[in-house]
Design an enzyme around this catalytic site. Sequence first.
Site, short mmCIF file in Angstrom:
data_model
loop_
_atom_site.label_atom_id
_atom_site.label_comp_id
_atom_site.label_asym_id
_atom_site.label_seq_id
_atom_site.Cartn_x
_atom_site.Cartn_y
_atom_site.Cartn_z
N LEU A 1 7.16 -2.37 5.46
CA LEU A 1 8.47 -2.96 5.77
C LEU A 1 9.55 -2.48 4.81
O LEU A 1 10.66 -2.15 5.23
CB LEU A 1 8.36 -4.49 5.72
CG LEU A 1 7.66 -5.13 6.92
CD1 LEU A 1 7.21 -6.55 6.58
CD2 LEU A 1 8.57 -5.14 8.13
N VAL B 1 6.61 -5.13 -10.37
CA VAL B 1 7.53 -6.28 -10.37
C VAL B 1 6.96 -7.45 -11.17
O VAL B 1 7.69 -8.37 -11.52
CB VAL B 1 7.84 -6.78 -8.93
CG1 VAL B 1 8.55 -5.72 -8.11
CG2 VAL B 1 6.56 -7.24 -8.20
N ASN C 1 10.43 -7.65 -1.87
CA ASN C 1 9.53 -7.35 -0.76
C ASN C 1 8.11 -6.99 -1.21
O ASN C 1 7.17 -7.13 -0.43
CB ASN C 1 10.16 -6.20 0.06
CG ASN C 1 9.20 -5.56 1.01
OD1 ASN C 1 8.95 -6.09 2.10
ND2 ASN C 1 8.61 -4.43 0.62
N TYR D 1 -1.85 -16.80 -1.60
CA TYR D 1 -0.70 -16.13 -0.96
C TYR D 1 0.28 -17.18 -0.40
O TYR D 1 1.50 -17.08 -0.58
CB TYR D 1 -1.25 -15.23 0.13
CG TYR D 1 -0.25 -14.43 0.91
CD1 TYR D 1 0.39 -13.34 0.35
CD2 TYR D 1 0.02 -14.75 2.24
CE1 TYR D 1 1.29 -12.59 1.10
CE2 TYR D 1 0.91 -14.01 2.99
CZ TYR D 1 1.55 -12.93 2.42
OH TYR D 1 2.44 -12.20 3.15
N ALA E 1 0.66 -20.31 -1.33
CA ALA E 1 1.32 -21.04 -2.42
C ALA E 1 2.47 -20.22 -2.99
O ALA E 1 3.57 -20.73 -3.23
CB ALA E 1 0.31 -21.38 -3.52
N ALA E 2 2.22 -18.92 -3.18
CA ALA E 2 3.27 -18.06 -3.72
C ALA E 2 4.44 -17.94 -2.74
O ALA E 2 5.61 -18.04 -3.12
CB ALA E 2 2.70 -16.67 -4.03
N LYS E 3 4.11 -17.76 -1.46
CA LYS E 3 5.16 -17.56 -0.46
C LYS E 3 5.98 -18.84 -0.24
O LYS E 3 7.19 -18.76 0.02
CB LYS E 3 4.55 -17.08 0.86
CG LYS E 3 4.01 -15.65 0.81
CD LYS E 3 5.09 -14.66 0.41
CE LYS E 3 4.79 -13.23 0.84
NZ LYS E 3 5.79 -12.28 0.27
N ALA F 1 4.84 -7.90 11.22
CA ALA F 1 4.94 -6.47 11.53
C ALA F 1 3.66 -5.73 11.20
O ALA F 1 2.89 -6.16 10.34
CB ALA F 1 6.10 -5.86 10.74
P1 NAI Z 1 2.72 -3.07 2.43
O1 NAI Z 1 1.43 -3.21 1.70
O2 NAI Z 1 2.87 -1.92 3.37
O3 NAI Z 1 3.94 -3.03 1.41
C1 NAI Z 1 3.95 -3.69 0.18
C2 NAI Z 1 4.37 -2.70 -0.88
O4 NAI Z 1 4.48 -3.40 -2.13
C3 NAI Z 1 3.34 -1.58 -1.09
O5 NAI Z 1 3.94 -0.32 -0.92
C4 NAI Z 1 2.84 -1.80 -2.51
O6 NAI Z 1 2.51 -0.61 -3.20
C5 NAI Z 1 4.01 -2.53 -3.15
N1 NAI Z 1 3.60 -3.31 -4.32
C6 NAI Z 1 2.51 -4.10 -4.44
N2 NAI Z 1 2.45 -4.64 -5.66
C7 NAI Z 1 3.55 -4.21 -6.33
C8 NAI Z 1 4.06 -4.44 -7.63
N3 NAI Z 1 3.40 -5.24 -8.50
N4 NAI Z 1 5.21 -3.85 -8.00
C9 NAI Z 1 5.88 -3.03 -7.13
N5 NAI Z 1 5.42 -2.77 -5.88
C10 NAI Z 1 4.27 -3.35 -5.48
O7 NAI Z 1 2.93 -4.46 3.22
P2 NAI Z 1 4.16 -4.99 4.12
O8 NAI Z 1 3.59 -5.58 5.33
O9 NAI Z 1 5.22 -3.97 4.24
O10 NAI Z 1 4.66 -6.22 3.22
C11 NAI Z 1 5.95 -6.34 2.69
C12 NAI Z 1 6.21 -7.80 2.39
O11 NAI Z 1 6.22 -8.56 3.60
C13 NAI Z 1 5.16 -8.47 1.49
O12 NAI Z 1 5.81 -9.32 0.57
C14 NAI Z 1 4.33 -9.27 2.46
O13 NAI Z 1 3.73 -10.38 1.84
C15 NAI Z 1 5.38 -9.68 3.46
N6 NAI Z 1 4.85 -10.06 4.75
C16 NAI Z 1 4.41 -9.13 5.63
C17 NAI Z 1 3.93 -9.51 6.86
C18 NAI Z 1 3.54 -8.54 7.88
O14 NAI Z 1 3.33 -8.97 9.03
N7 NAI Z 1 3.45 -7.27 7.58
C19 NAI Z 1 3.80 -10.94 7.22
C20 NAI Z 1 4.38 -11.84 6.26
C21 NAI Z 1 4.86 -11.38 5.06
#
Ligand code: NAI
Length: 302
Positions: A20, A75, A101, A166, A168-170, A198
């Site tokens: 995303l 982060v 994000n 997850y 709790a954090a969200k 997504a």
């Molecule tokens: P994703 O795994 O493709 O993207 C998350 C990105 O965060 C990754 O590229 C990862 O390397 C980076 N990341 C992880 N830990 C990190 C850190 N400590 N410092 C910097 N970067 C770090 O997953 P997605 O789906 O794009 O998720 C994005 C956000 O959306 C997340 O917060 C997730 O919890 C939230 N989300 C996504 C949903 C979905 O349907 N895909 C549903 C609900 C929430």
Amino acid sequence: MANIRFDGRVAIITGSGAGLGRAYALELAKRGAKVVINDLGGARDGTGAGHAAADSVVDEIKRAGGEAVANYDSVATVEGGAAIVKTAIDAFGRVDVLVNNAGILRDKTLVKMGEEEWDLVMSVHLRGAYCVTRPALEVMRAAGYGRILFTTSGAGLYGNFGQANYAAAKAGLIGFMNVVGIEGAKYDIKCNAIAPMAASRFTEDMLPPEIFAKLKPEFVVPIVVFLCSEENKDSGMIFNCGAGWYSRTAFVCAPGVAIGDAKRNIPAEEIRDSWEKIKSLEDAKPLGNIAETYAYIMPLLQ
Ligand code: NAI
């Protein structure tokens, strides 16, 4: 109507090396924003690190004629958060937009969930949002402008099996978002949250393949663009978004029922007898801050 533009604006998007975050970054850059592509570059469970993810998105933006700079800090540390904001200042001189994000998953049912799984997930989502938002807010406050977006989740808002850490954090991010919105109000800083749905590596093993193929991150992008734009004047709101569905969701307060006169003690049996009214959400509405709850209590204290 004119297009929504970000010319002269600088956006930090954490975790934008994939999924995303990458989709938000590409669109904001296309609309004129200079973007900090922050990504630790690790695996979905938070292990590992690398530069490839952030670098590839920076390259993609530059190839399309946009401006972007990479940052590889986590982060989850105060130093990392400060370095992410410093990357924006050093490269572009300001911070107008922050999208929190970045995220990881460590799913387990609660009885099997160890301290490490709890702490790691809290540290990236909740502490991570603190580590980046605090220094970014300082810069935005001084400039008198800012748009901040938190990423919550249906799991945090409504619950999901195996995601106590997850969720709790969200959910914690909603409390955080409310306060940033209140504290930022007089500086034209708007703060909102989205609960996206997504296709990404987050959801690849949770969704049936035919649904996964259709649930494009691109459907979440337009609401992110709008909420991060100068045109958005709303703050303290939460939006579900996915597959073209956009819906506000909220913590609400119902009118409930006033029992007694706040002088006599109220026995538990009177709660039982009024239970249908107490638990009813009829005419419930979101409140702007804690003080608004006193409006319900004050008449009883006269
Ligand atoms: P994703 O795994 O493709 O993207 C998350 C990105 O965060 C990754 O590229 C990862 O390397 C980076 N990341 C992880 N830990 C990190 C850190 N400590 N410092 C910097 N970067 C770090 O997953 P997605 O789906 O794009 O998720 C994005 C956000 O959306 C997340 O917060 C997730 O919890 C939230 N989300 C996504 C949903 C979905 O349907 N895909 C549903 C609900 C929430």
